[in-house]
Design an enzyme around this catalytic site. Structure first.
Site, PDB file in Angstrom:
ATOM      1  N   HIS A 156       0.831  -1.217   0.000  1.00 27.38           N
ATOM      2  CA  HIS A 156       0.000   0.000   0.000  1.00 27.38           C
ATOM      3  C   HIS A 156       0.864   1.264   0.000  1.00 27.38           C
ATOM      4  CE1 HIS A 156      -3.274  -2.728   1.291  1.00 27.38           C
ATOM      5  NE2 HIS A 156      -2.343  -3.237   2.059  1.00 27.38           N
ATOM      6  N   SER A 277      15.409  20.874 -16.502  1.00 30.63           N
ATOM      7  CA  SER A 277      14.243  21.703 -16.796  1.00 30.63           C
ATOM      8  C   SER A 277      14.734  22.972 -17.486  1.00 30.63           C
ATOM      9  CB  SER A 277      13.545  22.045 -15.485  1.00 30.63           C
ATOM     10  OG  SER A 277      12.817  23.248 -15.629  1.00 30.63           O
ATOM     11  N   LYS A 283      16.541  20.894 -11.297  1.00 30.80           N
ATOM     12  CA  LYS A 283      15.827  19.680 -11.683  1.00 30.80           C
ATOM     13  C   LYS A 283      16.680  18.642 -12.396  1.00 30.80           C
ATOM     14  CE  LYS A 283      11.504  19.706 -12.248  1.00 30.80           C
ATOM     15  NZ  LYS A 283      10.405  18.983 -11.691  1.00 30.80           N
ATOM     16  N   GLU A 290       9.625   7.982 -17.322  1.00 26.54           N
ATOM     17  CA  GLU A 290       8.273   8.526 -17.534  1.00 26.54           C
ATOM     18  C   GLU A 290       7.777   8.204 -18.940  1.00 26.54           C
ATOM     19  OE1 GLU A 290       8.215  12.725 -16.416  1.00 26.54           O
ATOM     20  OE2 GLU A 290       9.504  12.234 -14.731  1.00 26.54           O
TER      21      GLU A 290
END
Ligand code: ARG
Length: 458
Positions: A156, A277, A283, A290
């Site tokens: 979980h 970024s 970043k 992704e």
């Protein structure tokens, strides 16, 4: 332009219909398989006395020449042709004259396209499996290096029990092993030659389907001509296999994205597999993971499209079936690239062992072991579970952790507790005592690694 099949119809097809009908834009990638299939067909025709030996030689030489010329770029594929089969036949006839028109004896584009697609996809399956095995090797090597790195195991997405990072990685190695197995299985059913089924009903010529299949490396031939030309199970099956593979990569992607976040800080991806970024200088994004996660949806779409395209089709060939190719090609390309990205990304991934350990030290991840301690001293597990739960609640209320809670406090919950409890709830003990087969202990990870490596080499 006059169509090869002009005869029944007198009028020309409209430009838009030609464009709509054409599949050359995507089926030209099967030129090699198409030509190889035609060479085998010409040889079979000659062996059976359907065409002369000298004619077959002319055809085979010219076909080999076309193959070389396309491969070298000397012959450009005409984007206005109807499909790769027509293109090759047109070039052949232009090069050798009327004998070129004999090639299509005892054959139809229906069995031809089924053949080309099977052979093409069998070759792609080999490339995919090879990459799946390389990724398994990359995961296994990382697992071996990090077989003693403790991290929180989750259920979980809540800290559950401590595990070794190597154990987590080996879970993915097992999944990929099944993917490789599914690929081999799928290829086995693909390995059935449809050539010789002709348009739908077989042929009146005395062909030798076994000879033709054998030359092309097939193990079996389709035993029903209608099925031979209509069957696209192998497309659906490969798409399913690739979808499952992508699902596995996507789950791993999700974990890598989480693990690379500032909040987790469990791994750091190499600069070669991350991007920055354009506005935020701090970043380091896990774009590759992704993208794999994102592309998984696309591959599922390819599977759904194939299933839906086939569901209402009467036997035998229908033009709908031309739609079988783009989706499966897209899925094959996507999976191949995703695997390649993953192989590099996994083998260069840095593991932040200290952060993993620190995360495992909070969250009462050893509460099960505390309950097991009492159980091993004779208390029924359910009662031990309850007591451990109360101790956890007490700790949370009083800002304590299990490792440093004094023995006197433990004794207030049960007088079974002795000094040795601290040893049992130590994280190293927790992981290494989980020495059941398939458990997270170092010894178990080592045998998992051996098991996987044996499977890969066997
Ligand atoms: N381009 C077609 C396809 O990809 C080849 C088969 C055409 N056969 C036919 N009877 N129209 O499916």
């Amino acid at each position: 332009m006059a169509k090869m099949w002009a005869g029944r119809t007198a009028g020309d097809t409209s430009k838009i219909a030609d464009e709509f009908n054409s599949s050359i834009g995507f089926d030209s990638r099967m030129y090699k398989e198409d030509i190889t299939g035609s060479i085998a067909h010409a040889k079979m025709l000659a062996k059976q006395g359907i065409i002369a030996q000298s004619e077959a030689e002319t055809l085979c030489d010219a076909l080999a020449g076309i193959l070389d010329d396309i491969a070298s770029g000397k012959l450009l594929i005409d984007k206005n042709a109807e499909d790769i089969h027509m293109f090759v036949e047109e070039v052949l006839t232009a090069r050798v004259g009327d004998v070129g028109k004999k090639l299509h004896t005892a054959r139809s584009r229906n069995d031809q396209v089924a053949l080309d697609l099977r052979v093409y996809l069998m070759n792609r399956v080999d490339e995919l499996s090879e990459r799946v095995y390389s990724l398994i090797a990359a995961l296994t090597d990382q697992a071996e290096q990090h077989k003693t790195v403790i991290m929180p195991g989750y259920t979980h997405l809540q800290r559950a029990q401590p595990i070794m990072f190597g154990h987590h990685l080996m879970a993915y190695a097992m999944m990929l092993l099944r993917d490789a197995d599914r690929m081999a299985d799928c290829k086995r059913r693909m390995n059935v030659s449809p050539i010789g089924c002709c348009a739908l009903a077989g042929t009146t010529y005395d062909t030798d389907r076994y000879f033709e299949a054998e030359q092309l490396g097939f193990d079996e031939i389709a035993m029903n001509s209608l099925d031979g030309v209509s069957d696209r199970d192998f497309v659906v099956e490969l798409l399913s296999v690739i979808s499952i593979l992508m699902m596995h990569l996507s789950r791993l992607s999700e974990e890598i994205i989480l693990w690379s976040s500032w909040e987790f800080g469990f791994v750091e991806l190499s600069d070669a597999y991350t991007t920055g970024s354009s506005i935020m200088p701090q970043k380091k994004n896990s774009d590759m993971a992704e993208l794999v996660r994102g592309k998984t949806g696309r591959v599922y779409g390819d599977l759904m499209a194939a299933l839906t395209m086939l569901k209402g089709l009467p036997l035998a060939y229908n033009k709908d079936m031309q739609e079988d190719k783009e989706g499966v090609f897209d899925a094959v390309d996507t999976a191949k690239m995703s695997l390649e990205v993953f192989i590099g990304m996994i083998s260069t991934m840095k593991v932040k062992a200290d952060n993993m350990k620190k995360a495992a030290q909070r969250g009462f991840i050893n509460a099960t072991d505390l309950a097991d301690y009492l159980t091993k001293k004779g208390m029924p597990f359910r009662s031990a579970y309850k007591i451990s739960g109360s101790i956890v609640a007490y700790c949370i209320e009083n800002g304590q952790v299990l490792e440093t809670l004094p023995l006197e406090t433990y004794k207030e919950f049960s007088d079974i507790f002795e000094e040795d409890l601290y040893e049992d709830i130590d994280l190293d003990t927790c992981v290494n005592k989980r020495n059941s087969v398939g458990g997270t202990s170092v010894q178990s990870i080592e045998s998992q690694i051996n098991y996987v490596r044996r499977k890969c080499n066997g």
